[in-house]
Design a protein around this motif. Structure first.
Motif, PDB file in Angstrom:
ATOM      1  N   SER A 461       0.839  -1.202   0.000  1.00  0.00           N
ATOM      2  CA  SER A 461       0.000   0.000   0.000  1.00  0.00           C
ATOM      3  C   SER A 461       0.870   1.248   0.000  1.00  0.00           C
ATOM      4  O   SER A 461       1.955   1.264   0.591  1.00  0.00           O
ATOM      5  CB  SER A 461      -0.906   0.019   1.240  1.00  0.00           C
ATOM      6  N   LEU A 462       0.391   2.287  -0.676  1.00  0.00           N
ATOM      7  CA  LEU A 462       1.070   3.581  -0.693  1.00  0.00           C
ATOM      8  C   LEU A 462       0.310   4.534   0.221  1.00  0.00           C
ATOM      9  O   LEU A 462      -0.901   4.724   0.071  1.00  0.00           O
ATOM     10  CB  LEU A 462       1.111   4.155  -2.112  1.00  0.00           C
ATOM     11  N   ARG A 606       5.419   9.194  -8.067  1.00  0.00           N
ATOM     12  CA  ARG A 606       4.249   8.376  -7.746  1.00  0.00           C
ATOM     13  C   ARG A 606       4.191   7.163  -8.681  1.00  0.00           C
ATOM     14  O   ARG A 606       3.890   6.043  -8.254  1.00  0.00           O
ATOM     15  CB  ARG A 606       2.980   9.221  -7.895  1.00  0.00           C
ATOM     16  N   GLY A 607       4.518   7.397  -9.949  1.00  0.00           N
ATOM     17  CA  GLY A 607       4.510   6.300 -10.917  1.00  0.00           C
ATOM     18  C   GLY A 607       5.504   5.212 -10.558  1.00  0.00           C
ATOM     19  O   GLY A 607       5.235   4.019 -10.734  1.00  0.00           O
ATOM     20  N   GLU A 610       4.071   3.153  -7.838  1.00  0.00           N
ATOM     21  CA  GLU A 610       2.964   2.330  -8.342  1.00  0.00           C
ATOM     22  C   GLU A 610       3.492   1.017  -8.924  1.00  0.00           C
ATOM     23  O   GLU A 610       2.808  -0.003  -8.903  1.00  0.00           O
ATOM     24  CB  GLU A 610       2.171   3.098  -9.409  1.00  0.00           C
ATOM     25  N   LYS A 613       3.558  -1.391  -6.226  1.00  0.00           N
ATOM     26  CA  LYS A 613       2.217  -1.831  -5.837  1.00  0.00           C
ATOM     27  C   LYS A 613       1.680  -2.885  -6.804  1.00  0.00           C
ATOM     28  O   LYS A 613       1.002  -3.833  -6.397  1.00  0.00           O
ATOM     29  CB  LYS A 613       1.278  -0.624  -5.795  1.00  0.00           C
ATOM     30  N   LYS A 614       2.035  -2.734  -8.084  1.00  0.00           N
ATOM     31  CA  LYS A 614       1.463  -3.607  -9.109  1.00  0.00           C
ATOM     32  C   LYS A 614       2.261  -4.881  -9.345  1.00  0.00           C
ATOM     33  O   LYS A 614       1.721  -5.875  -9.824  1.00  0.00           O
ATOM     34  CB  LYS A 614       1.350  -2.835 -10.431  1.00  0.00           C
TER      35      LYS A 614
END
Length: 701
Positions: A461-462, A606-607, A610, A613-614
């Motif tokens: 989680s971010l 942020r990217g 992500e 996260k992915k």
């Protein structure tokens, strides 16, 4: 290999051999990795300076570097009667009467006399500043007579500096070094030289130190590209020389006399091996059974099961009547491996041991005896394995975990304890192809990407740091629920002292909120023994919350650790985040990872997060990290032991790296011993980049 060519000797002299370089200057230069005269040639300009001649100051702006004629009106000394260098201010005016002060903070009486002797009219050159409304020039670059401007015209190279050095000082030293450089026989093929239009080595060196435009500072400048290629070519040639020499050595043909050992071992495991593990074990078995010595790399993603493959390899050696050694960088990892491997060995009727630097003399004694008489089939240990007291009856296989953490001499010393011992190096950091080629050349490798079927993905989680208090408040309830937690503090400007301060502050804050739970702290300034002791308490359950800088070891396996919190995650490389995340969820409980990020995080930042996260795939993450951050910042590059280059950035020069590899391979195919004319020219290159000594380490992988 031949002795160093005589015309290279002046370049390999100490930088202290240059006129005017004493102990102090040598120390300053060492901060820039300049110890030999040759290092000055590799210290490339980072900027250029054009001196503009101005008739008067009204045409100038503060910050400009200018050359102009001035007239001395007064000389002010802070303390005229003082001995030694002192502060001096020369009050001058230009042709229009505009004031200019020449300021010296440390000027000797002799230096002042030399300036005054030039006359009332001076030609000065330097950077203009404005202080209290008056133009001033602090420590002018040049002071001379009218007519000297021709000497100072054109552009000057500006170099990376450190405290205690000026551009003029470094420029002068580089000039002296260039005077010692002479034309060398060409080691690049005519076809490659023609294709890229590269100048000869000597001409390229002279030109890179005389840039005329900003374009000449670019890595794509032909002269810089040529020198970068030279460095890559020398590196690839040395890697291939070592690899081929090793491959030509006769192997042990370690064919197990007890094939059931392998099957019985697999029967002990509470899971089925992945296809990657099965293939890696088969490939390593075939390599060990061959008549050529094995030098192989086993790289695997977090939790992919390298330990199982490593133990199967040890069984291959033991089954053939030889012994095995597994060397790891820390005591925590050594004892962790021992906790896993020794019960497996006992169940198979084999005897192993663990040896570390903190073991008592009486415990060491029986281990030494067991290795010498062969009653110990294998040993797990730290650097303690390379001690002279460690003597094997018949060492057949050396496994080095996180091999980049050991020096070449250390690896070599362990390998040489056996007769033609096979070598298996392991790394837990997925290595993109570019890093692989730059670090290891064409080293044969096995790769583990699959995870065991029962290994659940880690929920990631971010969370914005604006919610930090909320996260800290929930720590207490997580501890009550039985979670074992890592809290990793951020990197701060590469400063270990600041990292420590941040970790200690967070440790104190969390301790207040943790209730009855025990909180521990590990950081880079602790001794290895103290750090290992805290980690062992965390593993044993005496500590429930561990606050750490990034010294949490790759491979540390605390089975019941379930929550990883990483503060200021945007400051870490993706590969590093993936390694840290892999410290949790290693047992039966599912792992969670919270990436705390700054509130002003950019869209690109942020990217990057992500991606974490992915994806749970370390190889995919490492490749994206390489693409997003480039080689200079890639944490994974440092973790995987990427060699240090002075002129080339292989991560940004993949085409050049592949060309260097292909050319080196082609040369060694036609001339394995470098005895031809082309081979002898290549030897000069190896000397130039200090690669000749690499042939001493042919067995150290």
């Amino acid at each position: 290999m031949t002795l160093r060519p005589a015309n290279l000797s002046p370049l390999f002299a100490s930088v202290a051999s240059l006129p005017g370089v004493g102990v102090g200057t040598s120390l300053f230069l060492s901060q820039l990795e300049i110890q030999r005269v040759l290092d000055l040639l590799w210290h490339l300009p980072s900027g250029i300076l054009s001196r503009q001649y101005l008739p008067h100051l009204s045409l100038s702006e503060p910050g400009q570097t200018v050359t102009l004629q001035v007239f001395i009106k007064d000389v002010q000394q802070k303390n005229p009667r003082a001995k030694g260098p002192q502060q001096v201010r020369l009050i001058c005016v230009d042709a229009k009467g505009i004031p200019l002060h020449l300021v010296y903070f440390r000027l000797s009486s002799q230096q002042l006399e030399q300036i005054v002797a030039l006359g009332e009219t001076l030609l000065v050159s330097g950077k203009l500043e404005r202080f209290q409304g008056v133009f001033q020039m602090v420590h002018p670059d040049h002071v001379g007579r009218v007519g000297d401007e021709a000497k100072w015209a054109g552009t000057e190279a500006l170099y990376p500096l450190t405290k205690g050095l000026t551009h003029r000082r470094v420029q002068g030293l580089v000039k002296k070094a260039l005077e010692r450089a002479t034309p060398l026989p060409e080691w690049i093929s005519k076809e490659v030289l023609g294709r890229y239009g590269w100048a000869p080595w000597h001409e390229a060196v002279l030109k890179v130190h005389a840039p005329q435009t900003e374009a000449h500072l670019s890595p794509s400048d032909p002269c810089r590209t040529r020198l970068a290629y030279d460095e890559l070519f020398a590196h690839q040639l040395s890697l291939l020389l070592m690899r081929r020499t090793q491959q030509e050595k006769p192997g042990r043909c370690l064919i197990s006399q007890d094939p059931s050992l392998h099957d019985r071992f697999l029967g002990l495991l509470p899971f089925t091996c992945t296809w990657d593990q099965t293939r890696a074990m088969a490939d390593i078995k075939a390599a060990m059974e061959s008549d050529r010595a094995m030098v192989r790399l086993l790289q695997g993603d977090v939790g992919s099961g390298k330990t199982v493959v490593a133990f199967a390899s040890l069984l291959q050696a033991v089954g053939a009547g030889a012994q095995g050694a597994l060397m790891v960088p820390t005591e925590v990892l050594a004892r962790q491996h021992a906790k896993t491997l020794l019960p497996w060995a006992a169940a198979l009727g084999l005897k192993g041991a663990c040896l570390t630097g903190s073991d008592k003399a009486k415990d060491r004694r029986w281990i030494y005896e067991g290795l010498k008489d062969g009653s110990l089939s294998f040993i797990i240990g730290t650097h303690a394995l390379i001690q002279d007291e460690v003597v094997f009856k018949d060492l057949g296989l050396v496994i080095i975990d996180e091999q980049h953490r050991f020096g070449v001499e250390q690896r070599l010393k362990l390998v040489q304890k056996g007769k033609s011992a096979d070598v298996l190096s392991m790394t837990a950091t997925p290595i993109p192809r570019t890093l692989m080629l730059a670090s290891y050349g064409d080293l044969t490798s096995s790769t583990l990407r699959e995870k065991p079927a029962e290994r659940e993905p880690i929920e990631t989680s971010l969370i914005s740091l604006e919610r930090l208090d909320e996260v800290m408040d929930r720590i207490k309830s997580a501890l009550v629920q039985g979670h074992k937690i890592y809290w990793v503090c951020p990197l701060i400007d590469e400063s270990e002292a600041l990292d420590l301060a941040a970790a200690e502050a967070r440790f104190s804050a969390l301790k207040e909120r943790a209730g009855d739970a025990s909180v521990g702290l590990v950081h880079g300034r602790m001794s290895a023994l103290d750090r290992d002791a805290v980690m062992e308490r965390f593993r044993a359950g005496e500590i429930s919350l561990l606050v750490a800088t990034t010294v949490i070891e790759v491979g540390v396996d605390v089975q019941d650790a379930t929550l990883m919190i990483i503060e200021h995650a945007e400051r870490f490389g993706l590969s590093q985040l993936h390694q840290l995340r892999g410290r949790v969820g290693r047992g039966h409980k599912r792992g969670m990872c919270l990436l705390l990020y700054a509130k002003d995080l950019s869209y690109t930042g942020r990217g990057r997060l992500e991606v974490m996260k992915k994806s749970q795939d370390g190889f995919e993450i490492a490749q994206k990290d390489l693409h997003l951050r480039g080689g200079g910042e890639l944490a994974g590059a440092r973790q995987s032991g990427l060699p240090h280059f002075r002129l080339a950035n292989p991560l940004l020069m993949m085409d050049l790296l592949e060309l260097a590899h292909d050319e080196a391979a082609s040369l060694l195919t036609s001339d394995p011993t470098l005895e031809s004319d082309a081979g002898k020219r290549a030897r000069v290159l190896l000397h130039l980049f200090l690669k000749i000594q690499a042939t001493r380490y042919l067995s150290a992988a």
